[in-house]
Design a protein around this motif. Structure first.
Motif, PDB file in Angstrom:
ATOM      1  N   PHE A  65       0.739  -1.162  -0.044  1.00 36.22           N
ATOM      2  CA  PHE A  65      -0.035  -0.188   0.205  1.00 36.22           C
ATOM      3  C   PHE A  65       0.695   1.336  -0.142  1.00 36.22           C
ATOM      4  N   HIS A  66       2.024   1.149   0.146  1.00 36.80           N
ATOM      5  CA  HIS A  66       3.023   2.217   0.119  1.00 36.80           C
ATOM      6  C   HIS A  66       2.719   3.245   1.280  1.00 36.80           C
ATOM      7  N   VAL A  67       2.625   2.493   2.473  1.00 32.84           N
ATOM      8  CA  VAL A  67       2.638   3.241   3.519  1.00 32.84           C
ATOM      9  C   VAL A  67       3.678   2.930   4.640  1.00 32.84           C
ATOM     10  N   SER A  68       3.831   3.627   5.726  1.00 29.25           N
ATOM     11  CA  SER A  68       4.717   2.949   6.658  1.00 29.25           C
ATOM     12  C   SER A  68       4.144   2.075   7.567  1.00 29.25           C
ATOM     13  N   THR A  69       5.035   1.173   8.157  1.00 26.75           N
ATOM     14  CA  THR A  69       4.468   0.028   9.256  1.00 26.75           C
ATOM     15  C   THR A  69       4.082   0.773  10.396  1.00 26.75           C
ATOM     16  N   ASP A  70       4.489   2.116  10.534  1.00 24.96           N
ATOM     17  CA  ASP A  70       4.122   2.839  11.722  1.00 24.96           C
ATOM     18  C   ASP A  70       2.913   3.460  11.666  1.00 24.96           C
ATOM     19  N   TYR A  71       2.329   3.712  10.575  1.00 25.45           N
ATOM     20  CA  TYR A  71       1.025   3.978  10.285  1.00 25.45           C
ATOM     21  C   TYR A  71      -0.038   2.777  10.342  1.00 25.45           C
ATOM     22  N   LEU A  72       0.418   1.790   9.845  1.00 30.70           N
ATOM     23  CA  LEU A  72      -0.579   0.369  10.153  1.00 30.70           C
ATOM     24  C   LEU A  72      -0.756   0.235  11.396  1.00 30.70           C
ATOM     25  N   LEU A  73       0.366   0.211  12.288  1.00 32.49           N
ATOM     26  CA  LEU A  73       0.201  -0.192  13.632  1.00 32.49           C
ATOM     27  C   LEU A  73      -0.228   1.059  14.593  1.00 32.49           C
ATOM     28  N   GLY A  74      -0.804   2.147  13.974  1.00 31.31           N
ATOM     29  CA  GLY A  74      -1.372   3.267  14.907  1.00 31.31           C
ATOM     30  C   GLY A  74      -0.342   3.916  15.575  1.00 31.31           C
ATOM     31  N   ILE A  75       0.854   4.155  15.053  1.00 28.50           N
ATOM     32  CA  ILE A  75       2.003   4.804  15.855  1.00 28.50           C
ATOM     33  C   ILE A  75       2.024   6.165  15.472  1.00 28.50           C
ATOM     34  N   THR A  76       1.630   6.388  13.989  1.00 24.71           N
ATOM     35  CA  THR A  76       1.643   7.692  13.658  1.00 24.71           C
ATOM     36  C   THR A  76       0.544   7.792  12.665  1.00 24.71           C
ATOM     37  N   GLN A  77      -0.065   9.244  12.324  1.00 26.94           N
ATOM     38  CA  GLN A  77      -0.837   9.500  11.211  1.00 26.94           C
ATOM     39  C   GLN A  77      -0.270   9.523   9.690  1.00 26.94           C
ATOM     40  N   ILE A  78       0.942   9.739   9.894  1.00 21.19           N
ATOM     41  CA  ILE A  78       1.500   9.871   8.513  1.00 21.19           C
ATOM     42  C   ILE A  78       1.601   8.585   7.833  1.00 21.19           C
ATOM     43  N   THR A  79       1.132   8.698   6.620  1.00 15.37           N
ATOM     44  CA  THR A  79       1.095   7.376   5.941  1.00 15.37           C
ATOM     45  C   THR A  79       2.542   7.085   5.441  1.00 15.37           C
ATOM     46  N   SER A  80       3.027   8.182   4.913  1.00 12.02           N
ATOM     47  CA  SER A  80       4.499   7.996   4.047  1.00 12.02           C
ATOM     48  C   SER A  80       5.358   7.407   5.116  1.00 12.02           C
ATOM     49  N   PRO A  81       6.167   6.480   4.523  1.00 10.97           N
ATOM     50  CA  PRO A  81       7.649   5.870   5.284  1.00 10.97           C
ATOM     51  C   PRO A  81       8.449   7.005   5.678  1.00 10.97           C
ATOM     52  N   LYS A  82       9.130   6.721   6.726  1.00  3.17           N
ATOM     53  CA  LYS A  82      10.182   7.970   6.855  1.00  3.17           C
ATOM     54  C   LYS A  82      11.156   7.932   5.856  1.00  3.17           C
ATOM     55  N   SER A  83      11.586   6.822   5.664  1.00  2.00           N
ATOM     56  CA  SER A  83      12.559   6.640   4.391  1.00  2.00           C
ATOM     57  C   SER A  83      12.029   6.214   3.263  1.00  2.00           C
ATOM     58  N   TYR A  84      12.026   7.150   2.198  1.00  2.00           N
ATOM     59  CA  TYR A  84      11.471   6.908   1.114  1.00  2.00           C
ATOM     60  C   TYR A  84      12.337   7.218   0.158  1.00  2.00           C
ATOM     61  N   ASP A  85      12.625   5.905  -0.706  1.00  2.00           N
ATOM     62  CA  ASP A  85      13.576   6.124  -1.915  1.00  2.00           C
ATOM     63  C   ASP A  85      13.044   7.008  -3.035  1.00  2.00           C
ATOM     64  N   ILE A  86      13.840   7.878  -3.492  1.00  2.00           N
ATOM     65  CA  ILE A  86      13.497   8.817  -4.539  1.00  2.00           C
ATOM     66  C   ILE A  86      13.080   8.224  -5.718  1.00  2.00           C
ATOM     67  N   SER A  87      13.532   7.171  -6.177  1.00  2.56           N
ATOM     68  CA  SER A  87      13.165   6.453  -7.137  1.00  2.56           C
ATOM     69  C   SER A  87      11.710   6.195  -7.245  1.00  2.56           C
ATOM     70  N   GLU A  88      11.013   5.940  -6.024  1.00  2.00           N
ATOM     71  CA  GLU A  88       9.620   5.611  -5.802  1.00  2.00           C
ATOM     72  C   GLU A  88       8.961   6.885  -6.220  1.00  2.00           C
ATOM     73  N   LEU A  89       9.252   7.930  -5.982  1.00  2.00           N
ATOM     74  CA  LEU A  89       8.465   9.090  -6.428  1.00  2.00           C
ATOM     75  C   LEU A  89       8.238   9.370  -7.909  1.00  2.00           C
ATOM     76  N   GLY A  90       9.174   8.815  -8.634  1.00  3.77           N
ATOM     77  CA  GLY A  90       8.938   9.059 -10.128  1.00  3.77           C
ATOM     78  C   GLY A  90       9.768  10.221 -10.709  1.00  3.77           C
ATOM     79  N   LEU A  91      10.525  10.760  -9.677  1.00  2.00           N
ATOM     80  CA  LEU A  91      11.041  11.929 -10.067  1.00  2.00           C
ATOM     81  C   LEU A  91      12.536  11.898 -10.264  1.00  2.00           C
ATOM     82  N   SER A  92      12.885  12.341 -11.323  1.00  2.00           N
ATOM     83  CA  SER A  92      14.600  12.253 -11.294  1.00  2.00           C
ATOM     84  C   SER A  92      15.429  13.163 -10.580  1.00  2.00           C
ATOM     85  N   GLU A  93      16.761  12.769 -10.344  1.00  2.00           N
ATOM     86  CA  GLU A  93      17.582  13.668  -9.444  1.00  2.00           C
ATOM     87  C   GLU A  93      17.478  15.017  -9.617  1.00  2.00           C
ATOM     88  N   GLU A  94      17.772  15.150 -11.248  1.00  2.00           N
ATOM     89  CA  GLU A  94      17.801  16.565 -11.830  1.00  2.00           C
ATOM     90  C   GLU A  94      16.442  17.448 -11.315  1.00  2.00           C
TER      91      GLU A  94
END
Length: 279
Positions: A65-94
């Protein structure tokens, strides 16, 4: 806590897994197949019967689901993982570098991306790149060529109508289009319409969405962990900013992850510059 209460608890794994599954229009069986577990395992987790599921299921669900385990476990309201590979965003480094270094006018970019018809424009551009409509245009041109040939034959049979037939041939020939001419014209019309709307919004001094206010700053502060200011890290601040954006905008997981990354980058570099000045 009873089973029904657990399901109503919006911070429970049962509630969040069930909601994510439904948001993705999946049945329990379909989700089970995706996670390579049994239907009954998913059913027991969502009902609250399984209170401590196998951690591998939680990790696999978070990845799916592209969410953090902390979100699933109810530890945080933020869905995004704290460490997110920039390649997963679909944007180039440039592209990210240009955003961070302000080589791109972020105000203009925001207004373009926020426009309701911008996604439609992107689809038109993709169709142009993929030549999706080009084959249809070429087939249409062949039909026109066939009609012109028939008129040419008719001209030899009825020479008295030569002038009228020539006009008809010229008209038909003018209706032919280049392979991508229709695509480009549609893109131009749609893009100019968006630009006119953006210009109108700027002239009316309409702000972009989610402009920071004192209330927004307070929400971000409230989202920071309860510990001394000296112990708050750049990651804490980035998470708090992303939490606020998640509550006040329609950003998806990828967008929130980028907000987190940018906020952390700004915090880290601000601290580095300050330390350099004090050295």
């Amino acid at each position: 806590m009873g089973k029904s209460n657990l399901i109503e608890d919006e911070t429970s794994l049962a509630y969040r897994l069930s909601n994510l599954r439904k948001d993705h229009d999946l049945s329990q069986k379909q989700l089970a197949d995706q996670l390579h577990v049994t239907h009954s395992q998913i059913s027991r987790i969502e009902s609250g019967e399984t209170k401590n599921p196998n951690i591998s299921i939680v990790i696999d669900a978070a990845r799916f689901f592209h969410v953090s385990t902390d979100y699933l476990l109810g530890i945080t309201q933020i869905t995004s993982p704290k460490s997110y590979d920039i390649s997963e965003l679909g944007l180039s480094e440039e592209a990210v570098t240009r955003l961070i270094t302000t080589r791109i006018d972020v105000d203009i970019l925001n207004r373009l991306l926020e426009h309701e018809h911008f996604p439609k424009l992107c689809i038109m551009i993709r169709n142009y790149f993929d030549d999706t409509i080009a084959e249809g245009i070429m087939a249409r041109n062949k039909v026109i060529d066939l009609a012109v040939d028939q008129l040419t034959d008719l001209m030899t049979v009825e020479p008295s109508k030569r002038k009228e037939i020539i006009k008809d041939k010229q008209f038909l020939s003018s209706q032919k289009l280049g392979a991508n001419e229709a695509d480009i014209e549609k893109i131009k019309i749609q893009f100019m319409a968006i630009l006119r709307d953006v210009k109108s919004g700027i002239q009316r001094k309409e702000p972009i969405k989610a402009v920071a206010t004192a209330e927004a700053i307070q929400i971000i502060r409230d989202a920071l962990p309860d510990k001394p200011v000296s112990d708050i890290t750049s990651t804490d601040v980035a998470n708090a900013v992303a939490f606020y954006m998640g509550q006040t905008t329609d950003l998806n997981d990828e967008g929130l992850a980028m907000v987190q990354n940018l906020a952390k980058y700004i915090c880290d570099n601000s601290v580095s510059e300050k330390n350099s000045e004090n050295s």
